[in-house]
Design an enzyme around this catalytic site. Structure first.
Site, PDB file in Angstrom:
ATOM      1  N   ASP A 193       0.837  -1.195   0.000  1.00  0.00           N
ATOM      2  CA  ASP A 193       0.000   0.000   0.000  1.00  0.00           C
ATOM      3  C   ASP A 193       0.877   1.254   0.000  1.00  0.00           C
ATOM      4  O   ASP A 193       2.105   1.158   0.039  1.00  0.00           O
ATOM      5  CB  ASP A 193      -0.910  -0.047   1.241  1.00  0.00           C
ATOM      6  CG  ASP A 193      -2.309   0.463   0.932  1.00  0.00           C
ATOM      7  OD1 ASP A 193      -2.428   1.361   0.085  1.00  0.00           O
ATOM      8  OD2 ASP A 193      -3.267  -0.022   1.554  1.00  0.00           O
ATOM      9  N   ASP A 280     -10.532   2.614  -3.457  1.00  0.00           N
ATOM     10  CA  ASP A 280     -11.120   1.373  -2.924  1.00  0.00           C
ATOM     11  C   ASP A 280     -12.534   1.155  -3.445  1.00  0.00           C
ATOM     12  O   ASP A 280     -13.344   2.089  -3.512  1.00  0.00           O
ATOM     13  CB  ASP A 280     -11.179   1.424  -1.398  1.00  0.00           C
ATOM     14  CG  ASP A 280      -9.797   1.331  -0.773  1.00  0.00           C
ATOM     15  OD1 ASP A 280      -8.792   1.408  -1.513  1.00  0.00           O
ATOM     16  OD2 ASP A 280      -9.730   1.200   0.458  1.00  0.00           O
TER      17      ASP A 280
HETATM   18  C1  GAL Z   1      -6.235   0.900   1.452  1.00  0.00           C
HETATM   19  C2  GAL Z   1      -6.289  -0.227   0.446  1.00  0.00           C
HETATM   20  C3  GAL Z   1      -7.274  -1.246   0.949  1.00  0.00           C
HETATM   21  C4  GAL Z   1      -6.821  -1.763   2.287  1.00  0.00           C
HETATM   22  C5  GAL Z   1      -6.613  -0.618   3.266  1.00  0.00           C
HETATM   23  C6  GAL Z   1      -5.970  -1.061   4.557  1.00  0.00           C
HETATM   24  O1  GAL Z   1      -5.332   1.866   1.032  1.00  0.00           O
HETATM   25  O2  GAL Z   1      -6.656   0.289  -0.804  1.00  0.00           O
HETATM   26  O3  GAL Z   1      -7.399  -2.289   0.000  1.00  0.00           O
HETATM   27  O4  GAL Z   1      -5.629  -2.499   2.131  1.00  0.00           O
HETATM   28  O5  GAL Z   1      -5.804   0.396   2.695  1.00  0.00           O
HETATM   29  O6  GAL Z   1      -5.809   0.002   5.456  1.00  0.00           O
END
Ligand code: GAL
Length: 614
Positions: A193, A280
């Site tokens: 991430d 997301d």
């Molecule tokens: C976001 C990501 C999600 C999840 C989340 C966890 O940035 O796109 O899929 O991993 O962080 O905090």
């Protein structure tokens, strides 16, 4: 349609390796032919990864017990046999980074991680997953801090301790962390991430309050021009390199999660196996379509080993639950057409059987996992209806999706001729959801679709005598996309190279003539085309798109066609040119459009009706 199975992947690895971590080609140098199909990212994730990730169901409440229960369900339900084998751990697993740099696991959630000597290790859990013939995925951040620390401030499962102890992201610890994850713990997939690069700027309240060390953002959401794309790519490149020193190449997945930011969709394939193309997903129809659209324009960037990732599947959640089977089928159909990673995101232990059956539909999964690795392209879009086609490895076979994005029933009719099969006689159509044959409506495939319905069809006919390049996107590599020569970011919504449309998204219109098939590119670009079949000629109309004529100021463009690194033809012209080039024996064709003069803005061109004849 010719057979398009990809070349065996491992033998090509050696040649790709040298290029794997090289800097991106830029400007004129990138226009030089290489004689190679140089998708430099590791090319061993031959089909899109499939599995499960806990984030959508559990957020940071991700316990070992929940993960093992889902792993069990994957086995019992037949989902694992259908291909869903990666079991991921997402944000929330860590407790702190110790003074010696080693990350500690939160043993209150992962009891098996507590070792007799006081260390913590995810190895026992990974071993249990492997014993079930499943694979293990883990999560980290490319910056110092993780997304939960920025966005889930009230989670009870945030890293603890001093500012330094809470820096559980991989920045400055890449080699040590990759040795731990891939070496000691033996994981198979890493999702990386990027909140650490975006959300911990000096102006952030939590940073000002001294909770986190400031990091001047390298990524600004929705502002590619304010993001330092080169530095972001560089960090992922060094992470990939750190993994490669621990793991023999060929058996891991690196999943890049910058939510489509920092132009990752243009460079992700150079550093990882999948890259998120959007923010997301949430469990609504509108969100699913938005994420679908973010990847749909990018067929030329995907292929074996490197996949556009519109995010996890929401089947089982919200507007894709058991009361929405039509939507759940549509969601899986669209992801399969995109050759997207199929990562389920609901709590599978509570998933109703009808939804399990949807997810494990072997015919639909086979469309996603087709070995040719072609992403579908849009053949028609009319209001709320859309028709997608995906060239499959079997000669003459195409998966077709008829999509109703809207709230009312809608009729869709696809003339068979648009599929570019060899002949219209003898064409068969099978519905991959009803498992029944469908009759043709004259020389068309016609259906009335319920609101939000997608019909997924397997169409089989004769292979055509000519293969159009837009129908074989996995065999086209955008080796130089022209952005470097432009010296600035593209206008929002542009894609440097796309099938059947200009980079702006407009139709391919050259000299007043609209072309349905072709590839739209920027000037100063180079495409590599892998010829998996013997062909005799390459044909195309090359020219500046009408929408760019003012910016191009009637410059002469140099159109060059190379075969295995040797110049086969060069034409310099301000007007469109017809190309007809013998290519017998050629394995790699390269198409260069070079423009040495300064243009008033981005200049877009077409390789219209580009095709290979047998
Ligand atoms: C976001 C990501 C999600 C999840 C989340 C966890 O940035 O796109 O899929 O991993 O962080 O905090």
């Amino acid at each position: 349609m010719p057979h398009m199975s990809p070349r065996p992947l491992r033998p090509v690895l050696a040649s790709l390796l040298a290029a794997a971590f090289a800097a991106a080609p830029a400007g004129a140098a990138g226009l030089q032919p290489t004689g190679q199909f140089s998708v430099p990212a590791a090319a061993y994730v031959a089909t899109p990864p499939m599995g499960w990730n806990p984030w959508n169901a559990f957020r940071t409440e991700v316990t070992e017990a929940k993960i093992l229960a889902v792993a069990d369900t994957l086995k019992q339900s037949g989902l694992a046999d259908a291909g869903y084998r990666y079991v991921d751990i997402d944000d929330g697993w860590w407790l702190r980074r110790r003074a010696d740099g080693r990350i500690e696991v939160r043993t209150s959630m992962f009891p098996s991680a507590a070792m007799a000597d006081g260390q913590t290790s995810l190895r026992p859990l990974v071993d249990r997953l492997h014993a079930l013939d499943l694979k293990a995925g883990l999560y980290t951040d490319i910056g110092r801090n993780a997304c939960s620390q920025a966005w889930d401030a009230h989670s009870p499962n945030l890293p603890v301790g001093s500012v330094a102890e809470r820096e559980i992201g991989s920045l400055e610890f890449q080699e040590q962390d990759m040795r731990l994850f891939f070496g000691e713990w033996n994981i198979d997939l890493l999702k990386v991430d990027a909140c650490g690069l975006a959300d911990f700027g000096p102006a952030k309240a939590a940073v000002k309050a001294g909770q986190f060390r400031a990091l001047a953002p390298l990524m600004v959401r929705a502002h590619p021009e304010r993001s330092d794309e080169g530095k972001v790519e560089g960090l992922y490149a060094s992470l990939a390199k750190a993994i490669a020193t621990v793991r023999p190449l060929g058996d891991y997945v690196l999943s890049i999660c910058t939510w489509g930011e920092a132009s990752v969709a243009d460079w992700g394939r150079r550093q990882g196996n999948a890259w998120r193309t959007s923010a997301d997903i949430s469990a609504t129809w509108a969100s699913m379509l938005r994420n679908f659209d973010s990847a749909e324009q990018r067929a030329l960037y995907a292929g074996p080993g490197h996949w556009n990732d519109p995010d996890m599947l929401e089947i089982g959640n919200g507007e894709f639950d058991a009361a929405h089977l039509t939507q759940a089928r549509a969601h899986l159909s669209l992801w399969a057409m995109l050759s997207a990673p199929l990562i389920l995101g609901a709590d599978l232990t509570r998933m109703p059987q009808e939804l399990i059956d949807i997810a494990r539909n072997a015919d639909v999964v086979a469309v996603d996992q087709d070995p040719a690795g072609n992403q579908a392209i849009t053949l028609m879009r009319d209001g709320d209806t859309q028709v997608l086609a995906k060239t499959l490895a079997e000669p003459g076979a195409v998966a077709v999706a008829l999509v109703n994005r809207g709230e009312r029933p809608a009729g869709v009719s696809l003339p068979l001729a648009r599929l570019r099969l060899g002949a219209q006689a003898g064409v068969t159509v099978r519905d991959l959801w009803t498992h029944q044959s469908r009759a043709l409506a004259g020389d068309a495939i016609a259906m009335t679709l319920a609101p939000h319905e997608t019909a997924l069809l397997l169409v089989k006919g004769q292979a055509a005598p000519a293969q159009y390049l837009d129908r074989m996107p996995a065999s086209v590599n955008v080796a130089e996309d022209g952005r470097a020569a432009l010296g600035r970011t593209l206008p929002a919504g542009w894609v440097p190279a796309r099938v059947d449309a200009a980079p702006s998204g407009a139709a391919l219109t050259v000299g007043g003539k609209r072309h349905q098939d072709g590839i739209g590119v920027l000037d100063n670009s180079r495409l590599e085309v892998r010829l998996d079949q013997p062909y005799s000629r390459f044909l195309a109309t090359a020219g500046v798109l009408d929408e760019s004529r003012a910016a191009a100021r009637r410059h002469a463009i140099s159109y060059r066609v190379y075969g295995d690194g040797k110049l086969l033809l060069e034409k310099r012209s301000a007007a469109p040119v017809q190309l007809n080039v013998p290519v017998a024996g050629v394995r790699i064709l390269e198409l260069v459009a070079a423009d040495s003069q300064k243009a008033a803005g981005p200049v877009a061109l077409a390789w219209a009706d580009a095709r290979l004849e047998h």
